[in-house]
Design an enzyme around this catalytic site. Structure first.
Site, mmCIF file in Angstrom:
data_model
loop_
_atom_site.group_PDB
_atom_site.id
_atom_site.type_symbol
_atom_site.label_atom_id
_atom_site.label_comp_id
_atom_site.label_asym_id
_atom_site.label_seq_id
_atom_site.Cartn_x
_atom_site.Cartn_y
_atom_site.Cartn_z
ATOM 1 N N LYS A 199 0.878 -1.177 -0.141
ATOM 2 C CA LYS A 199 0.109 -0.083 -0.054
ATOM 3 C C LYS A 199 0.859 1.206 -0.126
ATOM 4 O O LYS A 199 1.631 1.575 0.817
ATOM 5 C CB LYS A 199 -0.977 -0.122 1.213
ATOM 6 C CG LYS A 199 -2.015 1.315 1.162
ATOM 7 C CD LYS A 199 -2.723 1.777 2.384
ATOM 8 C CE LYS A 199 -2.039 2.880 3.120
ATOM 9 N NZ LYS A 199 -2.024 3.909 2.306
ATOM 10 N N GLU A 219 10.574 2.609 9.907
ATOM 11 C CA GLU A 219 11.453 3.594 9.620
ATOM 12 C C GLU A 219 10.593 4.864 9.895
ATOM 13 O O GLU A 219 9.720 5.059 9.014
ATOM 14 C CB GLU A 219 12.269 3.320 8.276
ATOM 15 C CG GLU A 219 13.388 4.284 8.442
ATOM 16 C CD GLU A 219 13.312 5.540 7.584
ATOM 17 O OE1 GLU A 219 12.706 6.653 8.254
ATOM 18 O OE2 GLU A 219 13.755 5.668 6.322
ATOM 19 N N CYS A 259 13.521 12.169 5.071
ATOM 20 C CA CYS A 259 13.785 11.450 6.528
ATOM 21 C C CYS A 259 15.207 11.679 6.738
ATOM 22 O O CYS A 259 15.312 11.903 8.200
ATOM 23 C CB CYS A 259 13.397 9.970 6.558
ATOM 24 S SG CYS A 259 14.214 8.902 5.356
ATOM 25 N N GLU A 311 10.883 16.866 14.005
ATOM 26 C CA GLU A 311 10.998 16.907 12.700
ATOM 27 C C GLU A 311 10.103 17.827 11.985
ATOM 28 O O GLU A 311 8.976 17.653 12.062
ATOM 29 C CB GLU A 311 10.883 15.076 12.294
ATOM 30 C CG GLU A 311 11.053 15.149 10.745
ATOM 31 C CD GLU A 311 10.747 13.522 10.258
ATOM 32 O OE1 GLU A 311 9.660 13.284 10.763
ATOM 33 O OE2 GLU A 311 11.647 13.127 9.713
#
Ligand code: TXE
Length: 489
Positions: free
Chosen positions: A173, A248, A282, A383
């Site tokens: 997905k 992750e 990332c 972040e």
């Protein structure tokens, strides 16, 4: 053409619902794709289960599985330009980046094609001449692979290639925001000859479609890349059926610059580290940490260059940076910058949407530099996943290391210095999954990728990336059985 691929057949979602895929440059509708339901996920998992339990794929010689991956690599190269254009229209990233992504995933498919049959297991000395003891590797089973919107093609290939090399069957997905290159990849897997049920594709909302992929008891493993909150939910949900999970979850990555570096080179890389793909990376070097002696000059040079970055349509060759992926994401970046200013950061570049009228239809935000940041600020710890750089300063090597490790994340970081011994010391002391010395961003299919701390668990790429999709089985073969002699009565 319908966009869900279940048990070797392309079909629409069982509810008939569709979702518009929007180009973040001008909000035009690039495509309409079918939306899956939880029932569609159940059908996809059933097909993957059947293909795993009764189909040929897990029992196919590993070299043949590798050959299929090689064919996928050939097809990706054949359709390179089409795929790159699709990715750019879907994500907004520049065409150059999208082409690079295709080239990178070709290398990943080739790497796992080659690795598939290289490590069949090992003999273990049982200490007895009549016993053959060996460890063999087997696929984990049915794997749910869930990916984010920033590197749609790249992320899915990092999962699909090793999962298939190991003999698993998969349900994939992509992010609902950027599904198009994943649909294309599945078309290529079909063309390359993946047997029915080995590769299944569902599209749609994470909380419905993604959640069903995690909760289904017939799924053995989940590999997820995305946000921390979603990752935490997945880890909790997967505990219910004790699935294997790799996650992750991004990073807040330190880029440490000592005063002895080549100044212009380090400034140039500091820009690339954070502003490539508008910071939606990332491993972005979003936390710059500069030594006192060059700090002020470095910030001034950075700010000046950040203001010159050319924003535009990713399809135009002159564009250096595209838009953000969505209106909601830009809103989040604007709130993040406001937080930084409230915390006392000093805005030295960006901090606004671009003024050019031709960019008004896109989700643009100017590359932004926040100086005078401190380690306890939210903007330093959290972040942003956007084009925002925070700058801190340090005096000694010990301070640099302490700052670089002062994060809950641990995905990547860099150290810039002309002193090779110091470079090694700092690289070893930093608690992150990838460290660059005098560079930023390169990765290799052969080298592990993944995070310490809150950046996640498990590894992608390299031999460990394949090992995640394998179970080790010890087979003890007693060739001369005799009574055990334990109970004597
Ligand atoms: O990610 P989500 P979002 C970070 C980045 C970003 C934030 C949120 O900071 O701002 O995460 O991004 C699926 N069960 N990263 O909201 O929701 C979803 O459909 C199963 C870092 O876009 O985590 C999509 O396919 N699946 C990151 C995928 O999870 C679920 C890359 C990722 O979406 C689900 C992207 C659920 N309950 C964002 N909910 C990185 N590691 O690089 C959602 N999904």
């Amino acid at each position: 053409m319908a966009n869900l691929f279940i048990g070797g057949t392309w079909r629409a979602g069982s509810s008939g619902a569709e979702r518009e895929v929007v180009n973040p440059f001008d909000q035009s509708v690039v495509a309409k794709v079918d939306e899956a339901t939880a029932e569609d996920v159940a059908a996809a998992v059933a097909a993957a289960r059947e293909a795993f339990d009764a189909g040929p794929w897990p029992r196919t010689p590993a070299g043949e599985r590798g050959a299929l991956l090689d064919r996928v690599a050939d097809l990706l190269l054949r359709d390179r330009e089409e795929i790159a254009r699709l990715e750019t229209r879907d994500t907004g990233k520049t065409l150059g980046e999208s082409r690079q992504d295709v080239d990178d995933v070709v290398a990943v498919f080739r790497y796992y094609a080659d690795l598939a049959d290289k490590d069949p297991g090992r003999l273990v000395d049982a200490g007895r001449a009549d016993v053959v003891s060996r460890v063999v590797y087997e696929p984990v089973g049915v794997c749910s692979l869930i990916t984010p919107w920033n590197y749609p093609l790249l992320q899915v290939c990092w999962k699909v290639a090793p999962a298939l090399a190991a003999g698993n069957t998969i349900v994939v997905k992509p992010s609902e925001v950027t599904p198009l290159t994943t649909v294309k990849l599945v078309e290529l897997l079909e063309e390359a000859g993946a047997p029915a049920g080995v590769v299944n594709l569902v599209l749609g909302d994470g909380r419905v479609v993604g959640a069903a992929m995690v909760e289904d008891p017939r799924v053995d493993m989940v590999s997820f890349t995305g946000g921390v909150a979603t990752g935490q939910w997945i880890l909790r949900a997967a505990a219910e059926t004790v699935k294997k999970v790799t996650v992750e979850l991004g990073g807040k990555n330190p880029n440490i610059v000592f005063a002895d570096v080549d100044f212009d080179t380090a400034v140039d890389h500091a820009l690339t580290a954070v502003f490539v793909h508008s910071g939606q990376v990332c491993s972005a070097g979003a936390r710059l940490i500069v030594q006192d002696e060059i700090h002020d000059r470095f910030v001034a040079a950075l700010a000046e260059r950040a203001e010159r970055i050319r924003l535009g349509n990713g399809m135009d060759e002159g564009t250096e940076s595209g838009p953000l992926v969505s209106a909601q994401h830009r809103d989040a970046i604007e709130r993040y910058v406001a937080t930084g200013l409230e915390e006392g950061a000093r805005l030295v570049a960006g901090g606004r949407r671009p003024e050019e009228p031709e960019l008004a239809g896109g989700f643009f935000y100017r590359p932004t530099v926040l100086a005078d940041c401190r380690r306890d600020m939210r903007v330093v710890q959290e972040e942003s996943f956007g084009p925002v750089l925070t700058v801190e300063r340090f005096g000694t090597e010990e301070e640099a290391i302490a700052l670089g490790n002062d994060t809950d994340y641990g995905l990547a970081g860099a150290v810039w210095t002309a002193d090779p011994a110091r470079a090694e010391r700092v690289a070893r002391a930093l608690r992150h999954g990838t460290i660059w010395i005098n560079d930023y961003h390169p990765y290799l299919p052969q080298a592990e990728w993944g995070g310490f701390g809150r950046s996640g668990n498990g590894r992608e790429l390299g031999p460990s990336g394949l090992a995640e999709y394998r179970e080790a089985k010890h087979i003890w073969n007693n060739t001369a059985p005799r009574p055990a002699g334990w109970f004597t009565a």
